[in-house]
Motif scaffolding. Structure first.
Motif, PDB file in Angstrom:
ATOM      1  N   SER A 125       0.837  -1.186   0.028  1.00  0.00           N
ATOM      2  CA  SER A 125       0.165  -0.003  -0.036  1.00  0.00           C
ATOM      3  C   SER A 125       0.910   1.156  -0.095  1.00  0.00           C
ATOM      4  O   SER A 125       0.557   2.248  -0.763  1.00  0.00           O
ATOM      5  N   SER A 127       3.959   1.596  -0.937  1.00  0.00           N
ATOM      6  CA  SER A 127       4.628   1.772  -2.269  1.00  0.00           C
ATOM      7  C   SER A 127       3.846   2.274  -3.361  1.00  0.00           C
ATOM      8  O   SER A 127       4.299   3.037  -4.105  1.00  0.00           O
ATOM      9  N   LYS A 128       2.661   1.915  -3.349  1.00  0.00           N
ATOM     10  CA  LYS A 128       1.481   2.236  -4.408  1.00  0.00           C
ATOM     11  C   LYS A 128       1.358   3.650  -4.036  1.00  0.00           C
ATOM     12  O   LYS A 128       1.213   4.599  -5.049  1.00  0.00           O
ATOM     13  N   THR A 129       1.084   4.160  -2.867  1.00  0.00           N
ATOM     14  CA  THR A 129       0.678   5.262  -2.346  1.00  0.00           C
ATOM     15  C   THR A 129       2.129   6.581  -2.836  1.00  0.00           C
ATOM     16  O   THR A 129       1.839   7.472  -3.359  1.00  0.00           O
ATOM     17  N   SER A 167       4.059  -8.209  -6.065  1.00  0.00           N
ATOM     18  CA  SER A 167       3.866  -7.467  -4.819  1.00  0.00           C
ATOM     19  C   SER A 167       5.093  -7.783  -3.897  1.00  0.00           C
ATOM     20  O   SER A 167       5.725  -7.000  -3.048  1.00  0.00           O
TER      21      SER A 167
END
Length: 307
Positions: A125, A127-129, A167
């Protein structure tokens, strides 16, 4: 079934656990302060034990995941729930990661020892944000904790996280080209202390894999392997012969195409089955033939059992 869970960062990060332009001139001091603020706000764990666990993890493998970003972490026995703390630094902090620039944003992740999926979900989460353009820069210059909290938690209230091969893979592993020499391969194996290396061409396609066993196989031809006693070969003469030609021999001469490749959306738990059933050390992640990354058995096990 795909492992899916919605993650809302605001559920794990309190505004009081944010340190803007932290007063720390080293990695160890920054981590000590982050653990300290979590301990004061939440409690429920031994501070010294947590600091030791996070620093030990960093010494084994620095957690600088992108330019200016580090995600130090540890799993603690008795911790009730996953928790985050955030620190920013205008000038940057040396995280002792070879070849990396100073870190400007540090997110500490503490998770319960008996919840291996918690760390993976939070890391995915975050890393994505934080992969959004200019996010690290925006956070690093935030004027106060409220602004930093708003930046990190803006956007969708919840992010759906699917724990799949993408992931947990290493998206930037050591690779070689078919035209590289044996000398390049030997240096890559020994300097990085690895046992398998993907061969990727200039178009980004996976062409094959080489393993340390392939180097041994080049040195010991089949007729020597049939010999019961190799003691007459006292000075590793076959190896010396190979080394004399290490600048002429190409990787293409001894790589192999017997590897396991999977799509990036394969569930993470499926990789455990693949490692066990096929008794391999490395899985390649590809989109068609395009190479995306690798998952090594030791790295996969570390994320599950140690993080």
């Amino acid at each position: 079934m795909m492992t899916t869970k919605e993650v809302r960062l605001a559920d794990y990060l309190q505004e009081e656990c944010i340190l803007c332009d932290v007063d720390a001139d080293s990695r160890d001091k920054a981590i000590d302060q982050l653990v300290g603020v979590l301990h004061r706000q939440l409690g429920g764990f031994d501070r010294a034990e947590a600091v030791s666990a996070v620093l030990e993890r960093e010494r084994q493998a620095p957690t600088v995941l992108a330019e200016g970003l580090a995600l130090p972490h540890a799993r603690l026995a008795g911790l009730a729930k996953p928790s985050l703390a955030l620190a920013t630094s205008h000038s940057g902090i040396d995280f002792e990661a070879v070849g990396e620039e100073p870190v400007h944003v540090i997110v500490l992740i503490l998770t319960p020892k008996d919840d291996p999926g918690a760390y993976l979900r939070l890391m995915a989460s975050l890393s994505k944000t934080l992969a959004a353009p200019h996010m690290i820069k925006r956070l690093s210059v935030a004027g106060d904790t409220r602004e930093a909290f708003g930046i990190l938690t803006e956007g969708p209230e919840k992010v759906e996280i699917r724990l799949n091969a993408s992931s947990i893979m290493n998206s930037n592993p050591v690779t070689l080209d078919e035209g590289d020499t044996l000398a390049h391969a030997i240096q890559a194996f020994c300097s990085n202390r690895i046992m398998d290396i993907p061969i990727v061409d200039s178009d980004g396609d996976l062409r094959g894999v080489i393993a340390l066993e392939d180097l041994l196989g080049q040195s010991l031809p089949q007729h020597l392997l049939w010999m019961e006693d190799l003691s007459p070969i006292e000075n590793f003469e076959p190896f010396a012969e190979l080394l004399r030609k290490d600048s002429e021999t190409k990787v293409a001469d001894f790589m192999h195409d017997k590897y396991v490749a999977i799509a990036p959306d394969v569930p993470a738990i499926q990789l455990a089955k693949i490692f066990l059933m096929q008794r391999i050390r490395q899985i390649q992640v590809v989109d068609g033939r395009r190479f995306l990354g690798s998952v090594n058995l030791d790295g996969f096990s570390s994320q599950i059992f140690w993080a």
